[in-house]
Scaffold this motif. Structure first.
Motif, PDB file in Angstrom:
ATOM      1  N   MET A  54     -49.082  45.347   5.943  1.00 17.29           N
ATOM      2  CA  MET A  54     -50.430  44.879   6.158  1.00 17.29           C
ATOM      3  C   MET A  54     -50.439  43.392   6.503  1.00 17.29           C
ATOM      4  O   MET A  54     -51.188  42.962   7.351  1.00 17.29           O
ATOM      5  CB  MET A  54     -51.236  45.172   4.881  1.00 17.29           C
ATOM      6  N   GLN A  55     -49.599  42.660   5.813  1.00 18.47           N
ATOM      7  CA  GLN A  55     -49.516  41.238   6.052  1.00 18.47           C
ATOM      8  C   GLN A  55     -48.954  40.950   7.452  1.00 18.47           C
ATOM      9  O   GLN A  55     -49.374  40.019   8.120  1.00 18.47           O
ATOM     10  CB  GLN A  55     -48.613  40.606   4.985  1.00 18.47           C
ATOM     11  N   ASN A  56     -48.022  41.783   7.907  1.00 19.53           N
ATOM     12  CA  ASN A  56     -47.447  41.621   9.239  1.00 19.53           C
ATOM     13  C   ASN A  56     -48.495  41.887  10.324  1.00 19.53           C
ATOM     14  O   ASN A  56     -48.504  41.217  11.352  1.00 19.53           O
ATOM     15  CB  ASN A  56     -46.253  42.555   9.426  1.00 19.53           C
ATOM     16  N   THR A  57     -49.349  42.871  10.103  1.00 16.29           N
ATOM     17  CA  THR A  57     -50.398  43.188  11.067  1.00 16.29           C
ATOM     18  C   THR A  57     -51.389  42.033  11.170  1.00 16.29           C
ATOM     19  O   THR A  57     -51.784  41.645  12.274  1.00 16.29           O
ATOM     20  CB  THR A  57     -51.135  44.482  10.646  1.00 16.29           C
ATOM     21  N   THR A  58     -51.772  41.489  10.065  1.00 19.21           N
ATOM     22  CA  THR A  58     -52.695  40.357  10.058  1.00 19.21           C
ATOM     23  C   THR A  58     -52.069  39.157  10.752  1.00 19.21           C
ATOM     24  O   THR A  58     -52.721  38.464  11.541  1.00 19.21           O
ATOM     25  CB  THR A  58     -53.089  39.986   8.607  1.00 19.21           C
ATOM     26  N   LEU A  59     -50.808  38.891  10.475  1.00 23.00           N
ATOM     27  CA  LEU A  59     -50.097  37.792  11.110  1.00 23.00           C
ATOM     28  C   LEU A  59     -50.004  38.019  12.617  1.00 23.00           C
ATOM     29  O   LEU A  59     -50.220  37.099  13.415  1.00 23.00           O
ATOM     30  CB  LEU A  59     -48.702  37.645  10.494  1.00 23.00           C
ATOM     31  N   PHE A  60     -49.691  39.255  13.022  1.00 24.45           N
ATOM     32  CA  PHE A  60     -49.586  39.603  14.438  1.00 24.45           C
ATOM     33  C   PHE A  60     -50.930  39.377  15.144  1.00 24.45           C
ATOM     34  O   PHE A  60     -50.985  38.778  16.222  1.00 24.45           O
ATOM     35  CB  PHE A  60     -49.131  41.066  14.576  1.00 24.45           C
ATOM     36  N   ILE A  61     -52.010  39.858  14.536  1.00 23.85           N
ATOM     37  CA  ILE A  61     -53.345  39.704  15.126  1.00 23.85           C
ATOM     38  C   ILE A  61     -53.733  38.228  15.177  1.00 23.85           C
ATOM     39  O   ILE A  61     -54.298  37.751  16.161  1.00 23.85           O
ATOM     40  CB  ILE A  61     -54.384  40.531  14.346  1.00 23.85           C
ATOM     41  N   THR A  62     -53.424  37.493  14.163  1.00 25.16           N
ATOM     42  CA  THR A  62     -53.758  36.071  14.095  1.00 25.16           C
ATOM     43  C   THR A  62     -53.030  35.281  15.173  1.00 25.16           C
ATOM     44  O   THR A  62     -53.601  34.375  15.781  1.00 25.16           O
ATOM     45  CB  THR A  62     -53.410  35.496  12.700  1.00 25.16           C
ATOM     46  N   ILE A  63     -51.789  35.624  15.440  1.00 23.40           N
ATOM     47  CA  ILE A  63     -50.995  34.883  16.433  1.00 23.40           C
ATOM     48  C   ILE A  63     -51.256  35.397  17.838  1.00 23.40           C
ATOM     49  O   ILE A  63     -51.553  34.628  18.753  1.00 23.40           O
ATOM     50  CB  ILE A  63     -49.489  34.968  16.101  1.00 23.40           C
ATOM     51  N   PHE A  64     -51.161  36.694  18.040  1.00 24.16           N
ATOM     52  CA  PHE A  64     -51.220  37.245  19.389  1.00 24.16           C
ATOM     53  C   PHE A  64     -52.638  37.580  19.857  1.00 24.16           C
ATOM     54  O   PHE A  64     -52.863  37.715  21.059  1.00 24.16           O
ATOM     55  CB  PHE A  64     -50.304  38.473  19.505  1.00 24.16           C
ATOM     56  N   GLY A  65     -53.574  37.690  18.968  1.00 22.76           N
ATOM     57  CA  GLY A  65     -54.969  37.959  19.354  1.00 22.76           C
ATOM     58  C   GLY A  65     -55.528  36.859  20.241  1.00 22.76           C
ATOM     59  O   GLY A  65     -56.020  37.132  21.352  1.00 22.76           O
ATOM     60  N   PRO A  66     -55.486  35.600  19.799  1.00 24.53           N
ATOM     61  CA  PRO A  66     -55.992  34.525  20.653  1.00 24.53           C
ATOM     62  C   PRO A  66     -55.204  34.376  21.960  1.00 24.53           C
ATOM     63  O   PRO A  66     -55.790  34.091  23.014  1.00 24.53           O
ATOM     64  CB  PRO A  66     -55.842  33.266  19.792  1.00 24.53           C
ATOM     65  N   ILE A  67     -53.915  34.592  21.902  1.00 24.62           N
ATOM     66  CA  ILE A  67     -53.102  34.499  23.123  1.00 24.62           C
ATOM     67  C   ILE A  67     -53.522  35.591  24.101  1.00 24.62           C
ATOM     68  O   ILE A  67     -53.677  35.346  25.298  1.00 24.62           O
ATOM     69  CB  ILE A  67     -51.592  34.583  22.790  1.00 24.62           C
ATOM     70  N   THR A  68     -53.728  36.792  23.606  1.00 20.41           N
ATOM     71  CA  THR A  68     -54.154  37.909  24.460  1.00 20.41           C
ATOM     72  C   THR A  68     -55.528  37.633  25.058  1.00 20.41           C
ATOM     73  O   THR A  68     -55.746  37.851  26.263  1.00 20.41           O
ATOM     74  CB  THR A  68     -54.179  39.220  23.652  1.00 20.41           C
ATOM     75  N   LEU A  69     -56.460  37.133  24.235  1.00 18.49           N
ATOM     76  CA  LEU A  69     -57.795  36.806  24.747  1.00 18.49           C
ATOM     77  C   LEU A  69     -57.720  35.703  25.814  1.00 18.49           C
ATOM     78  O   LEU A  69     -58.404  35.775  26.833  1.00 18.49           O
ATOM     79  CB  LEU A  69     -58.720  36.376  23.608  1.00 18.49           C
ATOM     80  N   PHE A  70     -56.885  34.700  25.562  1.00 15.61           N
ATOM     81  CA  PHE A  70     -56.717  33.634  26.534  1.00 15.61           C
ATOM     82  C   PHE A  70     -56.165  34.177  27.855  1.00 15.61           C
ATOM     83  O   PHE A  70     -56.648  33.821  28.941  1.00 15.61           O
ATOM     84  CB  PHE A  70     -55.788  32.524  26.008  1.00 15.61           C
ATOM     85  N   LEU A  71     -55.167  35.052  27.787  1.00 13.11           N
ATOM     86  CA  LEU A  71     -54.581  35.626  28.999  1.00 13.11           C
ATOM     87  C   LEU A  71     -55.601  36.478  29.766  1.00 13.11           C
ATOM     88  O   LEU A  71     -55.657  36.425  30.998  1.00 13.11           O
ATOM     89  CB  LEU A  71     -53.339  36.453  28.669  1.00 13.11           C
TER      90      LEU A  71
END
Length: 192
Positions: free
Chosen positions: A1-18
């Motif tokens: 669960m912690q890995n999913t939150t970390l993944f979303i926190t890091i890659f979510g903004p990058i994906t939105l930016f792209l």
């Protein structure tokens, strides 16, 4: 669960930016591609006017041959406008010279009642008015596309992408109206 939150926190903004970056870049490409298409509409109508002018000059010449300087000025201005292939601003300068020469040519008809009543001259004048309306419509369409493009190039944040990828402001096409709004007699019916 912690890995999913970390993944979303890091890659979510990058994906939105792209996604935003790709969408903005594609929008700029789309806007820049519409401009040459809308310019071709102007070019088509200008060529139509160029084709009408020799007929108008010949008709006027038949009635007012001694107005040689005006007839020659129209011919010179037409040639210069046809030869212009530069930026819209350069083309506009040549077109404005042609419009001024055409105004002088059409003013001649006021001094020659027989010319003013000539069916061929009326037909050509009608075609010229119609062509001028079409030029103005094409010009408005082109300038609207240039405006939309320039807004995208100059505003933040899309302007950042425009600067990085070399998108530059485009020029508007501003020309004078011929104002050949001479009333056509009600007995006149344009040829189909």
């Amino acid at each position: 669960m912690q890995n999913t939150t970390l993944f979303i926190t890091i890659f979510g903004p990058i994906t939105l930016f792209l996604i935003w970056f790709i969408g903005t870049y594609n929008r700029l490409i789309g806007l820049s591609n519409v401009i040459p298409e809308s310019w071709s509409n102007i070019d088509t109508e200008l060529r139509r006017r160029y084709d009408l002018i020799p007929n108008i000059v010949n008709t006027v010449k038949a009635y007012a041959a001694h107005e040689r300087s005006v007839l020659e000025a129209v011919a010179r201005a037409r040639s210069a406008a046809m030869a212009s292939a530069g930026a819209p601003e350069d083309q506009a300068n040549e077109e404005n010279e042609l419009v001024r020469a055409l105004r002088r040519l059409l003013a001649i008809s006021e001094a020659y009642p027989n010319l003013k009543a000539d069916r061929n001259f009326l037909q050509l004048q009608y075609e010229l008015v119609n062509t001028e309306d079409r030029i103005q419509a094409a010009r408005r369409f082109y300038n609207g596309n240039v405006r939309d493009y320039n807004v995208a190039v100059e505003t933040f944040p899309s302007g950042v992408i425009a600067t990085v990828f070399g998108f530059r402001r485009k020029e508007f096409f501003e020309i004078e109206e011929l104002q050949a709004r001479v009333p056509v007699p009600t007995s006149f019916q344009p040829r189909p």
